[in-house]
Motif scaffolding. Structure first.
Motif, PDB file in Angstrom:
ATOM      1  N   GLU A  79      47.708  38.591  37.975  1.00  0.00           N
ATOM      2  CA  GLU A  79      46.940  38.319  38.722  1.00  0.00           C
ATOM      3  C   GLU A  79      46.910  39.970  39.483  1.00  0.00           C
ATOM      4  OE1 GLU A  79      47.292  35.424  43.053  1.00  0.00           O
ATOM      5  OE2 GLU A  79      48.826  35.872  41.785  1.00  0.00           O
ATOM      6  N   ARG A  80      48.139  40.819  39.440  1.00  0.00           N
ATOM      7  CA  ARG A  80      48.730  41.699  39.782  1.00  0.00           C
ATOM      8  C   ARG A  80      47.078  43.143  39.004  1.00  0.00           C
ATOM      9  NH1 ARG A  80      49.769  46.701  38.361  1.00  0.00           N
ATOM     10  NH2 ARG A  80      51.115  46.322  36.081  1.00  0.00           N
ATOM     11  N   ILE A  81      47.070  42.923  38.018  1.00  0.00           N
ATOM     12  CA  ILE A  81      46.638  43.968  37.368  1.00  0.00           C
ATOM     13  C   ILE A  81      44.675  42.693  37.559  1.00  0.00           C
ATOM     14  CG2 ILE A  81      45.131  44.220  35.133  1.00  0.00           C
ATOM     15  CD1 ILE A  81      48.279  43.774  33.775  1.00  0.00           C
ATOM     16  N   VAL A  82      43.988  42.088  38.143  1.00  0.00           N
ATOM     17  CA  VAL A  82      42.739  42.550  38.476  1.00  0.00           C
ATOM     18  C   VAL A  82      42.499  42.447  39.954  1.00  0.00           C
ATOM     19  CG1 VAL A  82      41.601  39.796  39.400  1.00  0.00           C
ATOM     20  CG2 VAL A  82      42.599  40.133  36.622  1.00  0.00           C
ATOM     21  N   GLY A  83      44.016  42.600  41.098  1.00  0.00           N
ATOM     22  CA  GLY A  83      43.498  43.037  42.200  1.00  0.00           C
ATOM     23  C   GLY A  83      43.286  44.474  41.565  1.00  0.00           C
ATOM     24  N   GLN A  84      44.657  45.283  41.013  1.00  0.00           N
ATOM     25  CA  GLN A  84      43.931  46.972  40.547  1.00  0.00           C
ATOM     26  C   GLN A  84      43.170  47.335  40.552  1.00  0.00           C
ATOM     27  OE1 GLN A  84      46.999  48.089  38.694  1.00  0.00           O
ATOM     28  NE2 GLN A  84      46.259  49.718  38.060  1.00  0.00           N
ATOM     29  N   LEU A  85      42.519  46.264  39.514  1.00  0.00           N
ATOM     30  CA  LEU A  85      40.724  46.521  39.059  1.00  0.00           C
ATOM     31  C   LEU A  85      39.792  46.360  39.905  1.00  0.00           C
ATOM     32  CD1 LEU A  85      41.404  45.164  35.470  1.00  0.00           C
ATOM     33  CD2 LEU A  85      41.327  47.711  35.946  1.00  0.00           C
ATOM     34  N   SER A  86      40.306  45.632  40.798  1.00  0.00           N
ATOM     35  CA  SER A  86      39.201  45.685  41.290  1.00  0.00           C
ATOM     36  C   SER A  86      39.133  46.618  42.440  1.00  0.00           C
ATOM     37  CB  SER A  86      39.709  44.243  42.558  1.00  0.00           C
ATOM     38  OG  SER A  86      40.829  44.530  43.580  1.00  0.00           O
TER      39      SER A  86
END
Length: 114
Positions: A79-86
């Motif tokens: 979830e953190r990585i997806v948020g960062q990549l967004s």
């Protein structure tokens, strides 16, 4: 002008992540290396939909001790990585992940203080 909030003193009684939680986060970071936002989001959704993933009620409830928190840590890391990549159009790179770099710097400071 910058604003610097003083950091609280570390709580010596606070428990850090378990070995299983650390291993889960590292596994996700390794798997996410080179992924774009959509690929990472798809990986997160696959993991969240897996039969052995905790339900939303279990996530906010008592800790699941069956895997020592590894699956929850994996879900949180995705979830953190997806948020960062967004926030950018690039791919995930653990070497430039500010959270990981901050984590490593904190470990180095702790090691040096001992």
């Amino acid at each position: 002008m910058t604003y610097e909030q003083p950091l609280p003193e570390p709580d010596p009684a606070a428990k850090g992540p378990t070995a299983a939680e650390r291993a889960g986060r590292e596994a996700v970071r390794h798997q996410a290396q080179g992924m774009g936002h959509h690929e990472a989001a798809q990986a997160f959704r696959r993991l969240a939909a897996a039969a052995d993933s905790p339900s939303q009620d279990e996530v906010n409830g008592p800790a699941d001790t069956a895997d020592d928190g590894r699956r929850l840590a994996e879900l949180a890391e995705w979830e953190r990585i997806v948020g960062q990549l967004s926030l950018h159009a690039g791919t995930y790179d653990v070497a430039s992940d500010p959270y990981v770099q901050g984590e490593r710097a904190a470990h180095e400071r702790l090691r040096a203080a001992r």
